[in-house]
Design an enzyme around this catalytic site. Structure first.
Site, PDB file in Angstrom:
ATOM      1  N   ASN A  43       0.851  -1.196   0.000  1.00  0.00           N
ATOM      2  CA  ASN A  43       0.000   0.000   0.000  1.00  0.00           C
ATOM      3  C   ASN A  43       0.885   1.243   0.000  1.00  0.00           C
ATOM      4  O   ASN A  43       1.962   1.276   0.616  1.00  0.00           O
ATOM      5  CB  ASN A  43      -1.003  -0.005   1.159  1.00  0.00           C
ATOM      6  N   ILE A  44       0.408   2.253  -0.720  1.00  0.00           N
ATOM      7  CA  ILE A  44       1.155   3.503  -0.879  1.00  0.00           C
ATOM      8  C   ILE A  44       0.204   4.648  -0.525  1.00  0.00           C
ATOM      9  O   ILE A  44      -0.741   4.908  -1.276  1.00  0.00           O
ATOM     10  CB  ILE A  44       1.680   3.651  -2.329  1.00  0.00           C
ATOM     11  N   GLU A  45       0.445   5.260   0.624  1.00  0.00           N
ATOM     12  CA  GLU A  45      -0.472   6.299   1.101  1.00  0.00           C
ATOM     13  C   GLU A  45      -0.023   7.683   0.632  1.00  0.00           C
ATOM     14  O   GLU A  45       1.040   7.843   0.034  1.00  0.00           O
ATOM     15  CB  GLU A  45      -0.573   6.224   2.627  1.00  0.00           C
ATOM     16  N   CYS A  54      -4.024   0.614  -2.628  1.00  0.00           N
ATOM     17  CA  CYS A  54      -3.894  -0.623  -1.838  1.00  0.00           C
ATOM     18  C   CYS A  54      -2.790  -1.514  -2.409  1.00  0.00           C
ATOM     19  O   CYS A  54      -2.464  -1.439  -3.599  1.00  0.00           O
ATOM     20  CB  CYS A  54      -5.197  -1.408  -1.867  1.00  0.00           C
ATOM     21  N   GLU A  56      -2.897  -4.672  -3.083  1.00  0.00           N
ATOM     22  CA  GLU A  56      -3.384  -5.585  -4.124  1.00  0.00           C
ATOM     23  C   GLU A  56      -3.395  -4.890  -5.492  1.00  0.00           C
ATOM     24  O   GLU A  56      -2.957  -5.451  -6.501  1.00  0.00           O
ATOM     25  CB  GLU A  56      -4.807  -6.054  -3.794  1.00  0.00           C
ATOM     26  N   CYS A  94     -10.191  -4.853   0.056  1.00  0.00           N
ATOM     27  CA  CYS A  94     -11.320  -3.915   0.012  1.00  0.00           C
ATOM     28  C   CYS A  94     -12.159  -4.158  -1.245  1.00  0.00           C
ATOM     29  O   CYS A  94     -11.742  -4.873  -2.169  1.00  0.00           O
ATOM     30  CB  CYS A  94     -10.813  -2.470   0.064  1.00  0.00           C
ATOM     31  N   CYS A  97     -10.503  -3.286  -4.651  1.00  0.00           N
ATOM     32  CA  CYS A  97      -9.519  -4.283  -5.096  1.00  0.00           C
ATOM     33  C   CYS A  97     -10.208  -5.554  -5.601  1.00  0.00           C
ATOM     34  O   CYS A  97      -9.762  -6.171  -6.564  1.00  0.00           O
ATOM     35  CB  CYS A  97      -8.544  -4.613  -3.965  1.00  0.00           C
TER      36      CYS A  97
HETATM   37  N1  THU Z   1      -5.223  -1.488   2.475  1.00  0.00           N
HETATM   38  C1  THU Z   1      -4.645  -2.295   1.552  1.00  0.00           C
HETATM   39  O1  THU Z   1      -3.566  -1.995   1.030  1.00  0.00           O
HETATM   40  N2  THU Z   1      -5.270  -3.445   1.228  1.00  0.00           N
HETATM   41  C2  THU Z   1      -6.377  -3.934   1.850  1.00  0.00           C
HETATM   42  O2  THU Z   1      -6.797  -5.024   1.547  1.00  0.00           O
HETATM   43  C3  THU Z   1      -7.036  -3.133   2.890  1.00  0.00           C
HETATM   44  C4  THU Z   1      -6.499  -1.766   3.090  1.00  0.00           C
HETATM   45  C5  THU Z   1      -4.500  -0.282   2.887  1.00  0.00           C
HETATM   46  C6  THU Z   1      -5.065   1.038   2.459  1.00  0.00           C
HETATM   47  C7  THU Z   1      -4.508   1.965   3.517  1.00  0.00           C
HETATM   48  O3  THU Z   1      -3.196   2.344   3.146  1.00  0.00           O
HETATM   49  C8  THU Z   1      -4.415   1.102   4.758  1.00  0.00           C
HETATM   50  O4  THU Z   1      -4.446  -0.237   4.311  1.00  0.00           O
HETATM   51  C9  THU Z   1      -5.507   1.330   5.759  1.00  0.00           C
HETATM   52  O5  THU Z   1      -6.757   1.259   5.166  1.00  0.00           O
END
Ligand code: THU
Length: 140
Positions: A43-45, A54, A56, A94, A97
């Site tokens: 995941n890259i915020e 996300c 995935e 999510c 994804c």
């Molecule tokens: N996130 C994912 O990368 N994949 C998931 O299946 C659920 C959520 C990430 C998004 C965000 O960076 C962090 O988790 C919290 O929601």
């Protein structure tokens, strides 16, 4: 044929790259292509929050952008805070994804592994996680 535990180990490797300074929720994904290649994603915020990607989708978009569009399975690991490998809970993908998976994967055969460790994991089909999905077939 890639063993589940190998794919899960790769997801943990991907998780180390997670850029998640805001949620501190680190997610890693390892996507197995039908070409035998494994695509890693984390995941890259973002400070503006909504551009966050996300793990995935990072893995899927890497693969598709390199020309791979057929997939066998994905392993996903996620844990809150600064916990060590294996201490997180099962991390379900999510809805966005799941929809991306539905674009490229066979809903009955694509396997989704939600792992706490290399041996403690649950396997689902995409159909189980996204029943009655809207796909390109609906546009015909
Ligand atoms: N996130 C994912 O990368 N994949 C998931 O299946 C659920 C959520 C990430 C998004 C965000 O960076 C962090 O988790 C919290 O929601």
């Amino acid at each position: 044929m890639v063993e589940d535990k190998v794919l899960i180990a790769k997801a943990f490797e991907a998780q180390e790259k997670s850029y998640s300074p805001y949620s501190k929720f680190k997610v890693g994904a390892a996507l197995l292509g039908k070409n035998g290649k494994i695509y890693l994603g984390c995941n890259i915020e973002n400070a503006a929050y909504t551009p966050t990607n996300c793990a995935e989708r990072t893995a899927f978009f890497k693969a598709v952008s390199e020309g791979q569009m057929a997939f066998e399975a994905i392993a996903i690991v996620g844990s809150p805070g600064e916990t060590e490998k294996g201490e997180g809970d099962y991390c379900a993908p999510c809805g966005v994804c799941r929809q991306v998976m539905a674009e490229f994967c066979d809903t009955k055969n694509f396997r989704i592994l939600l792992a706490k460790s290399e041996t403690d994991y649950k396997a689902f089909s995409l159909e189980e996680l996204l029943p009655l999905s809207f796909t390109k077939d609906d546009l015909r």
